[in-house]
Design an enzyme around this catalytic site. Sequence first.
Site, mmCIF file in Angstrom:
data_model
loop_
_atom_site.group_PDB
_atom_site.id
_atom_site.type_symbol
_atom_site.label_atom_id
_atom_site.label_comp_id
_atom_site.label_asym_id
_atom_site.label_seq_id
_atom_site.Cartn_x
_atom_site.Cartn_y
_atom_site.Cartn_z
ATOM 1 C CG PHE A 248 54.748 -97.155 31.232
ATOM 2 C CD1 PHE A 248 55.118 -95.816 31.226
ATOM 3 C CD2 PHE A 248 55.370 -98.017 30.342
ATOM 4 C CE1 PHE A 248 56.094 -95.342 30.352
ATOM 5 C CE2 PHE A 248 56.352 -97.561 29.470
ATOM 6 C CZ PHE A 248 56.700 -96.216 29.475
ATOM 7 C CE LYS B 181 59.066 -103.637 29.296
ATOM 8 N NZ LYS B 181 60.372 -102.968 29.307
ATOM 9 C CG ASP C 34 50.613 -103.134 28.162
ATOM 10 O OD1 ASP C 34 51.486 -103.982 27.885
ATOM 11 O OD2 ASP C 34 50.865 -101.935 28.329
#
Length: 404
Positions: free
Chosen positions: A138, A252, A223
């Site tokens: 993702f 995040k 990532d």
Amino acid sequence: MSHTPSRQDFDHYMTPNYSPQQVIPVRGEGSRLWDQEGREYIDFAGGIAVNSLGHCHPVLVDALKAQGEKLWHLANVFTNEPALNLAKALVERTFADKAFLCSSGGEANEAALKLARRWAVDHHGEHKDKIISFYQSFHGRTFFTVSVGGQPKYSQGFGPVPGGILHATYNDLESVRALVGDDTCAIMVEPMQGEGGIVPGTQDFLQGLRDLCDEHQALLIFDEVQTGVGRSGELYAYKNYGITPDILTSAKSLGGGFPIGAMLATDAVAKSLAIGTHGSTYGGNALASAVALAAVEFIDTPEVLEGVKKRHDLFREHLETINRKYGVFKEIRGMGLLMGAQMSDAFEGRAKDILPLAIEEGLMALIAGPNVLRMAPSLVIPEADIAEGMARLDRAIGRLVAAE
């Protein structure tokens, strides 16, 4: 007359792409939250690995207040001191030479993918455009990132996906070797798959990706949107493996709850992001940058990072105790304070059923797919809150088992 929003207002006024829980939190402090009715919850969800220092941490609140009285936002025809200070901190604490600031993880990954393609064109020509990613990965919700992500459910129904994207099997180096070639411009990988089930990459697999990229003159993109900024027990997870990417993305935990993202790259690669090739209206926003700098400086200390590793062990011990009692988990895995508990065969696909029961017991948790209970709490969650949260999880799972 004032209006107190209700959960029904969500269904009435907002697009239906989310289905939030029925409770509405209105106040948070540390690792605890309170809803409109004053009920208390312990937060093991962390805003999906975002609230790196919990709720309303004084270091972040002070940074926000101080910057909020100085300067909020400038167009990118100017720069600003907080953005420069944050970029300097990220570069000096990592492999990178340059930083691009944006507003989210999806934006950071979009920038990374565009940079990789642009670098390949600059150095090798138009033919070198293939991007290899992994099933169950993702990377965001923009159309490019959702197409690179290895979960078709997120890209189906929106028309033709961008071309030149290939998918291999995570932790299976031979599946990558079968796809990589001289037309490969980049391999994009999460050092630990988050949404795909909290699956850490093996040392040999990630090292093998580095070697394949070197062999085929391709870029390795890590990532680290979910694993970065202390989540793994190091500032970034690549440090756990001793494997250096060419590009790294972060978001995040970077802002501790304030929206911000960053893409980090070496000088050799970053040069391809020349003037006018890419941008972000809110990227380098002074407010976001000031908060993120405070978060990075607080987290990147031996006390906090060693504390993450210690708390990982506590979470694992509690989960193993619960499992000995109920037998609901097949495997407990993860790094630092991003942990997943895969459901046993008898409870296949039932992870999502734990969440509403946990809410009723006063605990917020997550899932990573239908079969993995996920936890991504504050990196400084007090041990007493871990113990109490696990007691509430024990009761929720006890109810799940009793209903069988």
